[in-house]
Scaffold this active site. Structure first.
Site, PDB file in Angstrom:
ATOM      1  N   ASP A  99      75.122  97.616 -52.004  1.00 10.59           N
ATOM      2  CA  ASP A  99      75.863  98.706 -52.649  1.00 10.59           C
ATOM      3  C   ASP A  99      75.322  99.019 -54.047  1.00 10.59           C
ATOM      4  O   ASP A  99      74.584  98.215 -54.633  1.00 10.59           O
ATOM      5  CB  ASP A  99      77.338  98.289 -52.741  1.00 10.59           C
ATOM      6  N   ASP A 133      82.719 106.979 -48.377  1.00 13.54           N
ATOM      7  CA  ASP A 133      83.932 106.163 -48.383  1.00 13.54           C
ATOM      8  C   ASP A 133      85.096 106.920 -47.760  1.00 13.54           C
ATOM      9  O   ASP A 133      86.175 106.348 -47.576  1.00 13.54           O
ATOM     10  CB  ASP A 133      84.288 105.752 -49.823  1.00 13.54           C
TER      11      ASP A 133
HETATM   12  C1  GLA Z   1      81.918 100.914 -52.271  1.00 11.30           C
HETATM   13  C2  GLA Z   1      81.565 101.068 -50.806  1.00 11.30           C
HETATM   14  C3  GLA Z   1      82.701 100.588 -49.948  1.00 11.30           C
HETATM   15  C4  GLA Z   1      82.990  99.153 -50.267  1.00 11.30           C
HETATM   16  C5  GLA Z   1      83.291  99.010 -51.747  1.00 11.30           C
HETATM   17  C6  GLA Z   1      83.433  97.573 -52.131  1.00 11.30           C
HETATM   18  O1  GLA Z   1      82.922 101.780 -52.636  1.00 11.30           O
HETATM   19  O2  GLA Z   1      81.243 102.393 -50.511  1.00 11.30           O
HETATM   20  O3  GLA Z   1      82.387 100.751 -48.583  1.00 11.30           O
HETATM   21  O4  GLA Z   1      81.894  98.372 -49.907  1.00 11.30           O
HETATM   22  O5  GLA Z   1      82.257  99.570 -52.544  1.00 11.30           O
HETATM   23  O6  GLA Z   1      83.739  97.424 -53.459  1.00 11.30           O
END
Ligand code: GLA
Length: 702
Positions: free
Chosen positions: A450, A515
């Site tokens: 990420d 997300d």
């Molecule tokens: C980001 C990602 C999510 C998740 C969060 C975890 O927002 O897009 O899918 O992994 O981080 O903190």
């Protein structure tokens, strides 16, 4: 490549490019568009057919592959550079074109006055019709050269182009479709967020008058780059347009020492007579060819379970083991433990940088959970965010100097975190060690990697802007991990879709698209994604109802039918499901497994009247077509759905999604035979569908 002394041509399946060399200077663009005969003869040289226009230079500067500033080219220049405020002109007198292979050529130009050497390599892949363009500038002078702009590619567009299709967006709303008319000015998009960004994908599609989803000459280009970028489409005074793409450079960011070179990011560019779906298919072929899979080829895309929205930071080992067992029961193949597993990480205010397991949540480490997952027949995947640090972390307390910062300026946080300065080798060594140890200690076959914020204060220790070097160092880290652990797949995530581009996918294997898992939002988002990237790398999950990002609820069937469009997964707490829903989920997982091989094929997408959207995967004699009704019908009788991607021949059509349908819809289930031309021009009759309902059809030719 065919060539006479003057003309160089590259040919693909459906496109050609032709350039012409003059007595000196960089070759000029004669054609990029429809396929021409192999030994095409363009007639007289451009200069013979262009009488001198009034009030113009006697030494005209026609549109070249790299137009320079200050010597008669009055449109945007491919290079903006100087030496301490001087030597601002680029006007090479010496240029050579080498044909490296039948499908590529390299142009070398030298400007002795400016002390610059330019090399542009263009490859036209006949299989995909995609041009890969590489541009490099070398400082041959004796003092340093400041570069403000170096076009990674300069592409010609014919005067018949009229619209640019591009995307905008934000976190939770990526790939918002935009369309702008091209006029007599400049169309420009810039991204200065330091990574690819949620709002400004580094590419676009340009249509000609009359282009549709599946017909008409259409152009596309995208940068293989995960940092700042800019693109301009500018009207030229011969009626054509120039399209420049490149890296957006911060002030002072690139200063080339004598002998040093600047390699611009690669550009993928294509033109297709098959509309924007044709452009998408070409891009998909090029992206697929650029990817590196464990074992050399892509394995069938495994069904994911991701713990994030079901559990967030609330990790309980017993619950997660139960979740893994439940996941295996319904057919899930890869269990990805998301954020929350490392020391002190109970929310997003703390602990990034401290990549050791939280002993409160996992007293014996992650091994028991990972072993449980593997014993249940699934792969174990782990979330990491290596490039980040929370100020509240042991790492930051030990090494406050490791975060990107500028002396005298405040540390700006986003999601309570700072970005590590990857231009420091000790930082990338530390991060390599962290990831390498995790991969050594645990049976991890997948990393979700990420990057949850934009870059600010991105300077090196000398205070010089380091956005570009930050990306190159991140690539270096990915490459190092990839070389040491070639069997580990990596998912690129940046708060969902903040780092989706053709550069990072060479080092990774999946994108977390957004997300936002609301299936209605995802339909349009996924269509935007598929314009540039193939479906097998599009992470698409069944989320909870109501969706956490929007509050809207959709049925399991609709959510599953939308997730089927890409690399399928599940992201909610399976432990709270009743037996009926669980059985239905298992049906959808089995259905995905039955058809997932089509994800590696062609894709067509579209929208239709009366609130319908659709996506077809497959190609040739077999297509899986998902039709989504996004809002209630406004018509007494649903209109037929024209399918312009269907070829001639006799087709069997039947509805095959694993849902119960009323008896009156039996005709769609039993199917019928129909001509391809009928489906193309008249269309597929639609069953009655309520809002937020999908129907999936199998179309087979025989
Ligand atoms: C980001 C990602 C999510 C998740 C969060 C975890 O927002 O897009 O899918 O992994 O981080 O903190």
């Amino acid at each position: 490549m065919t060539e006479t002394a003057r003309i160089h041509a590259l040919h693909g399946k459906a496109s050609s490019l032709v350039i012409e060399c003059g007595a000196d200077g960089v070759p000029v663009w004669r054609h990029w568009g429809s396929r021409l005969p192999d030994a095409v003869n363009p007639g007289p040289p451009l200069c013979d057919m262009r009488p001198l226009a009034s009030f113009s230079l006697e030494q005209p500067a026609p549109f070249s592959l790299f137009p320079g500033f200050g010597a008669g080219w009055f449109a945007q220049s491919a290079l903006l550079a100087h030496r301490g405020g001087e030597a601002f002109i680029f006007h090479p007198g010496n240029c050579a074109v080498d044909g490296c292979s039948p499908h590529s050529l390299t142009i070398r130009a030298i400007d002795d006055v400016a002390g610059l050497a330019l090399a542009i390599t263009i490859r036209l892949d006949p299989a995909s019709d995609v041009l890969t363009i590489r541009t490099s500038l070398t400082n041959n002078g004796t003092d340093s050269l400041d570069v403000q702009w170096l076009a990674a590619a300069v592409l010609p567009l014919p005067s018949a182009v009229h619209n640019v299709r591009h995307v905008s967006g934000r976190h939770n709303s990526e790939f918002v479709a935009c369309e702008d008319a091209l006029g007599r000015g400049q169309w420009r998009r810039e991204n200065r967020r330091g990574l690819t960004s949620h709002d400004s994908f580094p590419g676009a599609v340009v249509t000609t008058v009359g282009s549709t989803a599946d017909n008409g000459l259409t152009f596309g280009a995208q940068l293989a780059w995960s940092g700042n970028h800019a693109q301009t489409i500018e009207w030229l005074d011969d009626g054509r347009y120039q399209w420049q793409l490149g890296e957006w450079l911060a002030p002072g960011e690139v200063r080339l020492a004598p002998g040093e070179s600047l390699d611009a990011p690669e550009v993928l560019a294509t033109c297709s007579p098959g509309g924007w779906n044709g452009v998408a298919r070409n891009f998909h072929a090029a992206i697929r060819a650029s990817m590196r899979w464990p074992g050399g080829t892509m394995a069938p895309r495994p069904v994911h379970l991701n713990t994030w929205e079901g559990f967030y930071f609330d990790h309980d080992e017993v619950q997660l083991k139960a979740l893994a067992s439940a996941a295996a029961e319904v057919g899930i193949e890869r269990f990805v433990l998301d954020d929350g597993w490392f020391k002190g990480r109970d929310d997003d205010t703390t602990s990034l940088g401290d990549w050791t397991v939280d002993a409160r949540k996992y007293p014996a480490g992650l091994r028991p959970l990972a072993d449980h997952v593997v014993a249940a027949g699934m792969e174990f995947g782990l979330w990491v965010e290596p490039e980040m640090v929370n100020p509240d972390s042991d790492l930051f307390r030990a090494h406050p100097e490791w975060s990107l910062q500028v002396a005298g300026r405040p540390l700006l946080t986003a999601r309570n975190q700072l970005v590590l300065d990857l231009t420091r080798p000790e930082v990338t060594d530390y991060l390599f060690g962290v990831i390498d140890n995790l991969l050594r200690d645990l049976p991890i076959s997948y990393l979700k990697w990420d990057h949850n914020r934009d870059l600010t204060m991105a300077a090196d220790v000398q205070g010089r802007a380091a956005y570009r070097r930050q990306i190159l160092a991140a690539y270096g880290l990915f490459d190092r991990i990839g070389a040491a652990w070639p069997d580990v797949e990596i998912e690129a995530c940046a708060g969902g879709g903040g780092r989706i581009d053709a550069g990072i996918i060479r080092r990774t294997h999946r994108f977390w698209t957004s997300d936002c898992i609301d299936a209605v939002s995802r339909v349009a988002m996924q269509r935007g994604f598929l314009q540039f990237m193939p479906p097998e790398v599009m992470g698409s999950h069944i989320g909870a109802a109501p969706a956490h990002s929007t509050g809207r609820s959709q049925s399991m069937d609709f959510r599953a039918a939308v997730a089927m469009a890409g690399h399928f997964g599940v992201e909610f707490n399976l432990l709270t499901m009743n037996a009926v829903d669980k059985a239905r989920l298992a049906d959808w997982i089995a259905f995905y497994k039955r058809w997932r091989h089509l994800l590696g094929g062609a894709v067509a997408t579209g929208t239709a009247a009366d609130h319908l959207a659709w996506q077809a995967n497959g190609g040739g004699d077999q297509w899986l077509l998902a039709v989504y009704r996004l809002a209630p019908s406004e018509l007494r009788y649903a209109p037929t759905l024209p399918l312009s991607f269907v070829e001639d021949g006799r087709w069997n059509v039947r509805r095959i999604d694993p849902v119960e349908t009323p008896d009156r819809d039996a005709r769609w289930r039993s199917g019928w035979r129909v001509d391809g031309a009928w489906l193309r021009h008249v269309g597929l009759p639609m069953p009655p569908m309520k809002a937020e309902v999908a129907a999936i059809f199998l179309l087979e030719r025989n």
